[in-house]
Design a protein around this motif. Structure first.
Motif, short mmCIF file in Angstrom:
data_model
loop_
_atom_site.label_atom_id
_atom_site.label_comp_id
_atom_site.label_asym_id
_atom_site.label_seq_id
_atom_site.Cartn_x
_atom_site.Cartn_y
_atom_site.Cartn_z
N LYS A 47 -3.03 0.13 -3.83
CA LYS A 47 -2.15 -1.04 -3.92
C LYS A 47 -1.25 -0.94 -5.16
O LYS A 47 -0.05 -1.22 -5.10
CB LYS A 47 -2.99 -2.32 -3.96
CG LYS A 47 -2.19 -3.60 -3.91
CD LYS A 47 -3.13 -4.79 -3.74
CE LYS A 47 -2.39 -6.09 -3.67
NZ LYS A 47 -1.50 -6.22 -2.53
N THR A 48 -1.83 -0.53 -6.28
CA THR A 48 -1.06 -0.36 -7.51
C THR A 48 0.02 0.70 -7.33
O THR A 48 1.18 0.50 -7.73
CB THR A 48 -1.99 0.03 -8.68
OG1 THR A 48 -2.98 -1.00 -8.83
CG2 THR A 48 -1.23 0.21 -9.97
N PRO A 83 -14.05 -8.07 -1.48
CA PRO A 83 -13.29 -7.49 -2.58
C PRO A 83 -12.79 -6.09 -2.22
O PRO A 83 -13.39 -5.40 -1.41
CB PRO A 83 -14.29 -7.41 -3.73
CG PRO A 83 -15.61 -7.89 -3.22
CD PRO A 83 -15.44 -8.33 -1.82
N LEU A 84 -11.71 -5.71 -2.86
CA LEU A 84 -11.15 -4.39 -2.63
C LEU A 84 -12.01 -3.32 -3.30
O LEU A 84 -12.61 -3.57 -4.35
CB LEU A 84 -9.73 -4.31 -3.21
CG LEU A 84 -8.68 -5.23 -2.61
CD1 LEU A 84 -7.37 -5.12 -3.38
CD2 LEU A 84 -8.45 -4.92 -1.15
N THR A 85 -12.02 -2.14 -2.70
CA THR A 85 -12.70 -1.01 -3.35
C THR A 85 -11.80 -0.51 -4.48
O THR A 85 -10.60 -0.85 -4.54
CB THR A 85 -12.93 0.14 -2.36
OG1 THR A 85 -11.64 0.67 -1.96
CG2 THR A 85 -13.71 -0.33 -1.14
N ASP A 86 -12.36 0.32 -5.36
CA ASP A 86 -11.55 0.89 -6.45
C ASP A 86 -10.36 1.66 -5.87
O ASP A 86 -9.23 1.54 -6.36
CB ASP A 86 -12.39 1.82 -7.32
CG ASP A 86 -13.40 1.08 -8.18
OD1 ASP A 86 -13.46 -0.16 -8.10
OD2 ASP A 86 -14.12 1.76 -8.94
N GLU A 87 -10.60 2.42 -4.84
CA GLU A 87 -9.53 3.22 -4.22
C GLU A 87 -8.44 2.32 -3.64
O GLU A 87 -7.25 2.63 -3.75
CB GLU A 87 -10.10 4.14 -3.13
CG GLU A 87 -10.97 5.26 -3.67
CD GLU A 87 -12.38 4.80 -4.09
OE1 GLU A 87 -12.85 3.73 -3.65
OE2 GLU A 87 -12.99 5.52 -4.89
N ARG A 122 -14.24 -3.59 -13.76
CA ARG A 122 -14.52 -4.92 -13.22
C ARG A 122 -15.37 -5.68 -14.23
O ARG A 122 -16.55 -5.41 -14.40
CB ARG A 122 -15.25 -4.81 -11.89
CG ARG A 122 -14.41 -4.10 -10.83
CD ARG A 122 -15.21 -3.84 -9.57
NE ARG A 122 -14.48 -3.02 -8.65
CZ ARG A 122 -13.70 -3.49 -7.68
NH1 ARG A 122 -13.57 -4.78 -7.52
NH2 ARG A 122 -13.07 -2.65 -6.89
N ALA A 123 -14.75 -6.59 -14.92
CA ALA A 123 -15.44 -7.37 -15.95
C ALA A 123 -15.63 -8.80 -15.42
O ALA A 123 -14.74 -9.63 -15.52
CB ALA A 123 -14.64 -7.37 -17.24
N VAL A 124 -16.76 -9.04 -14.82
CA VAL A 124 -17.04 -10.32 -14.20
C VAL A 124 -17.15 -11.41 -15.27
O VAL A 124 -17.82 -11.23 -16.29
CB VAL A 124 -18.35 -10.24 -13.38
CG1 VAL A 124 -18.67 -11.58 -12.75
CG2 VAL A 124 -18.22 -9.17 -12.31
#
Length: 141
Positions: free
Chosen positions: A10-11, A1-5, A36-38
């Protein structure tokens, strides 16, 4: 998975590509949050539509986007990724309209396929007849 940064980078890259604004870089970001809402899903009960918020709010320059907003006349009326995307485009268009900028075209969805149109028709015919519909059955769980 991507990190928050990585998600923020990317955004920002997508925003730079869409706006041609090269100032959309991490150094200019004052604050961000990645939530992150799993296994999170939105589930509304029958009748909950009247409680959904409108896309335009009483707060100046605050527009809401998401599949749960009401007041958007678009064929994608259910809770879906498509509706979330469309409401995001409509919110962006409201900002562009305010700023006198060009707006993106929002294309409507195609007419329902025959089996969906039949299902909707049957649901309307049985409404109020005491016959539980699939939504009512689903909402029991």
């Amino acid at each position: 998975p991507l990190t928050d940064e990585e998600i923020v980078e990317k955004t920002l890259g997508n925003m730079r590509a869409a706006t041609k604004d090269q100032a959309m870089v991490m150094e200019n970001v004052e604050h961000y949050e990645v939530i992150r809402a799993v296994n999170a899903v939105t589930h509304f009960k029958v009748g909950a539509h009247k409680h959904r918020p409108e896309q335009r709010t009483s707060v100046e320059n605050l527009f809401i986007a998401g599949d749960w907003i009401k007041g958007l006349r678009h064929g994608s009326n259910g809770l879906s990724q498509e509706r979330s995307w469309v409401t995001g485009v409509v919110a962006a268009n409201a900002i562009c309209e305010r700023d006198g900028k060009p707006q993106a075209k929002v294309y409507d969805v195609e007419e329902d396929e025959a089996h969906l149109a039949l299902g909707k028709w049957v649901a309307k015919q049985t409404k109020g007849a005491g016959i539980p519909n699939l939504v009512q059955v689903f909402n029991q769980y």
